[in-house]
Design an enzyme around this catalytic site. Structure first.
Site, PDB file in Angstrom:
ATOM      1  N   THR A 253      -9.972 -50.121 -33.775  1.00 42.10           N
ATOM      2  CA  THR A 253     -10.393 -48.734 -33.974  1.00 42.10           C
ATOM      3  C   THR A 253      -9.247 -47.746 -33.754  1.00 42.10           C
ATOM      4  O   THR A 253      -8.241 -48.058 -33.123  1.00 42.10           O
ATOM      5  CB  THR A 253     -11.564 -48.384 -33.030  1.00 42.10           C
ATOM      6  OG1 THR A 253     -11.142 -48.512 -31.684  1.00 42.10           O
ATOM      7  CG2 THR A 253     -12.760 -49.286 -33.290  1.00 42.10           C
ATOM      8  N   ASP A 254      -9.447 -46.551 -34.283  1.00 40.99           N
ATOM      9  CA  ASP A 254      -8.450 -45.496 -34.131  1.00 40.99           C
ATOM     10  C   ASP A 254      -8.893 -44.528 -33.034  1.00 40.99           C
ATOM     11  O   ASP A 254      -9.863 -44.790 -32.316  1.00 40.99           O
ATOM     12  CB  ASP A 254      -8.207 -44.782 -35.463  1.00 40.99           C
ATOM     13  CG  ASP A 254      -9.446 -44.088 -36.010  1.00 40.99           C
ATOM     14  OD1 ASP A 254     -10.437 -43.899 -35.257  1.00 40.99           O
ATOM     15  OD2 ASP A 254      -9.440 -43.735 -37.203  1.00 40.99           O
ATOM     16  N   MET A 255      -8.213 -43.401 -32.922  1.00 34.89           N
ATOM     17  CA  MET A 255      -8.517 -42.436 -31.863  1.00 34.89           C
ATOM     18  C   MET A 255      -9.910 -41.838 -32.004  1.00 34.89           C
ATOM     19  O   MET A 255     -10.494 -41.374 -31.026  1.00 34.89           O
ATOM     20  CB  MET A 255      -7.462 -41.330 -31.838  1.00 34.89           C
ATOM     21  CG  MET A 255      -6.122 -41.837 -31.312  1.00 34.89           C
ATOM     22  SD  MET A 255      -4.846 -40.570 -31.247  1.00 34.89           S
ATOM     23  CE  MET A 255      -5.560 -39.419 -30.092  1.00 34.89           C
TER      24      MET A 255
END
Length: 134
Positions: free
Chosen positions: A16-18
């Site tokens: 996942t990203d931020m």
């Protein structure tokens, strides 16, 4: 083997990203794993191919990001062989969460030999029940 190949994928935190959603490039990893599993299931040994100087190469990807996946989602990648020629195959791949479509891609895979020249697909692939040039 023909029809739809299904491959399960669990989303891990590292995917996942931020914003907490699956980073866009990871969908390409998921579909690559699914294609590798499909090739293995139909009896193609990619290490033996490589030893003979022949490999698969992604020639083209057309992708649609439809809905985000999130940490701990259980996904499934569906892979379908759409078209087969002597030296390439076109595949449709869909990433789903239950029945919800999250991502779709059409992939063109070329078979290449020494010097990057086109090479014939392995016999196991050429024998699949899709008409050449369909």
């Amino acid at each position: 083997m023909s029809g739809v190949h299904r491959f399960p994928v669990r989303v891990y935190y590292e995917d996942t990203d931020m914003a907490g959603i699956v980073y866009y490039a990871n969908y390409l990893r998921y579909i690559e794993r699914a294609r590798s599993d499909w090739v293995r299931e139909i009896g193609v040994d990619q290490l033996a191919m490589k030893a003979e100087g022949v490999v698969f190469a992604v020639r083209r990807v057309e992708a649609d990001y439809i809905q985000p996946a999130r940490f701990d989602d259980q996904l499934e990648v569906e892979t379908t062989l759409v078209k087969l020629t002597p030296a390439r195959m076109i595949m449709s791949q869909t990433v789903l969460r239950a029945a919800e479509v999250l991502f779709r891609a059409e992939i063109v895979i070329a078979c290449i030999g020494p010097g990057g020249k086109p090479a014939r697909l392995p016999a196991e692939l050429r024998a699949l029940p899709i008409a050449v040039g369909s």
